[in-house]
Scaffold this motif. Structure first.
Motif, PDB file in Angstrom:
ATOM      1  N   LYS A   1      -1.466   1.586 -12.490  1.00 23.40           N
ATOM      2  CA  LYS A   1      -1.185   1.874 -10.903  1.00 23.40           C
ATOM      3  C   LYS A   1       0.393   1.533 -10.644  1.00 23.40           C
ATOM      4  N   SER A   2       0.766   0.356 -11.182  1.00 24.35           N
ATOM      5  CA  SER A   2       2.055   0.180 -10.561  1.00 24.35           C
ATOM      6  C   SER A   2       3.172   1.200 -11.472  1.00 24.35           C
ATOM      7  N   ALA A   3       2.815   1.552 -12.646  1.00 24.92           N
ATOM      8  CA  ALA A   3       3.683   2.444 -13.282  1.00 24.92           C
ATOM      9  C   ALA A   3       3.439   3.963 -12.512  1.00 24.92           C
ATOM     10  N   VAL A   4       2.432   3.993 -12.158  1.00 23.29           N
ATOM     11  CA  VAL A   4       2.553   5.464 -11.433  1.00 23.29           C
ATOM     12  C   VAL A   4       3.340   5.458 -10.090  1.00 23.29           C
ATOM     13  N   LEU A   5       3.236   4.237  -9.579  1.00 21.06           N
ATOM     14  CA  LEU A   5       3.930   4.244  -8.224  1.00 21.06           C
ATOM     15  C   LEU A   5       5.526   4.144  -8.268  1.00 21.06           C
TER      16      LEU A   5
ATOM     17  N   GLU B   1       6.457   7.651  -9.168  1.00 24.44           N
ATOM     18  CA  GLU B   1       6.535   8.321  -7.898  1.00 24.44           C
ATOM     19  C   GLU B   1       7.750   8.343  -7.206  1.00 24.44           C
ATOM     20  N   LYS B   2       8.347   7.170  -7.229  1.00 20.93           N
ATOM     21  CA  LYS B   2       9.560   6.744  -6.203  1.00 20.93           C
ATOM     22  C   LYS B   2      10.802   6.734  -7.330  1.00 20.93           C
ATOM     23  N   GLY B   3      10.716   7.106  -8.481  1.00 21.37           N
ATOM     24  CA  GLY B   3      11.676   7.417  -9.329  1.00 21.37           C
ATOM     25  C   GLY B   3      12.315   6.036  -9.601  1.00 21.37           C
TER      26      GLY B   3
END
Length: 318
Positions: free
Chosen positions: A174-178, A181-183
């Motif tokens: 989940k943190s990897a995706v976030l 997403e935010k670059g």
């Protein structure tokens, strides 16, 4: 391979919180002399045996005592704070120490439920709003709010010539995706995660490529290391450190022994040759070239020695 330091400001047996914080300054200076790339200090609130609730304060003290090592928070727990205040604080640090400041962001409470309420009220609601808070923080740093946004009229002064570098710290997909997403750069806490490292990092890399093809995905793997001249001494340091953290001088219960054995599987313990081999294996398996090392031992002397042996085995041979 780059090595960096993660410091939790532990209060060891017979020492005070003041001693722990002074040793944090000493550790950053030692890391700089040994060639470590970064020094980050963590945020904890009313946790027994840990002395630092305010990384930004310690970074001010550490920055003035060092000259080249990157310094940062690992992490500022964003759900507790308004993004504008965080931007002001780290812009100030980046103004004082240009080109050296990292801002690691996390979403854990860093303490008890009662401490979280005292800090920020409804912590769980703040965690749900963290993606929006991250957006706001990044807009403050880059001063690129839409003109119709109220915050476009203010700046988090002082605005440094070189901005702080933001990182997202996490322990899950989940943190990897976030982060992707935010670059943002991503630091994965291997030592405190039950998730498999490889798919988590692969997810981050793939999503960064899709969402931000012009950015290089920067990754740190945070690991718990006990390094000593002998494997037996390293094992003793790991065990005694855990014992002190949970039960001080008393014998461990069966449940605590089981907890240590479970945590032991996430630790890297051994003599310099053994630890070096494990890190190079991690580097190959996970395609990560920077490791952030957490080492809490029963004494500050043995902690420093662990970092020294690790530097001698890896940094001084490169």
């Amino acid at each position: 391979m780059k090595l960096s330091i993660l410091d939790q400001a532990p209060i060891v047996k017979g020492k005070s919180a003041k001693d722990a914080l002074e040793e944090s300054v000493n550790l950053a200076q030692l890391g700089e002399r040994l060639g470590y790339h970064r020094y980050w200090i963590a945020e904890h609130h009313d946790l027994n045996g840990l002395a630092c609730p305010a990384p930004e304060v310690m970074l001010g003290a550490i920055g003035i005592k060092t000259t080249s090592i990157r310094i940062g928070a690992g992490a500022i727990l964003l759900p507790h704070y308004k993004p504008y205040k965080v931007a002001e604080t780290f812009n100030l640090l980046a103004t004082l120490y240009p080109g050296r400041v990292d801002l690691g962001l996390g979403r854990s409470p860093g303490g008890s439920a009662e401490a979280s309420v005292a800090l920020s009220g409804n912590f769980l609601e703040n965690v749900r709003n963290m993606p929006e808070a991250m957006d706001e923080l990044l807009h403050f740093f880059h001063q690129d709010f839409n003109e119709d946004n109220l915050f476009s009229k203010i700046k988090p002064t002082p605005v440094p010539d070189i901005l702080p570098v933001p990182w997202l710290l996490g322990t899950s997909g989940k943190s990897a995706v976030l982060a992707a997403e935010k670059g943002m750069n991503y630091a994965f806490g291997h030592f405190m995660s039950d998730q498999d490292v490889k798919p988590t990092i692969s997810t981050y890399r793939q999503l960064m490529k899709e969402n931000h093809p012009n950015k290089n995905p920067n990754i740190i793997l945070a690991v718990n290391i006990y390094c000593a001249q002998s494997s037996e001494e390293a094992e003793r340091l790991a065990y005694e450190s855990f014992k002190w953290s949970v039960n001080k001088d008393s014998q461990l219960s069966k449940e605590q022994e089981d907890e240590f054995n479970e945590l032991r599987n996430k630790m890297i313990i051994g003599n310099p040759t053994e630890v070096k081999a494990t890190l190079y294996e991690f580097e190959q398996n996970y395609q990560v070239s920077e490791f952030m090392v957490l080492t809490n031992t029963p004494t500050y002397e043995s902690r420093n020695k662990s970092y020294e042996l690790l530097a001698e085995a890896i940094l001084m041979e490169q």
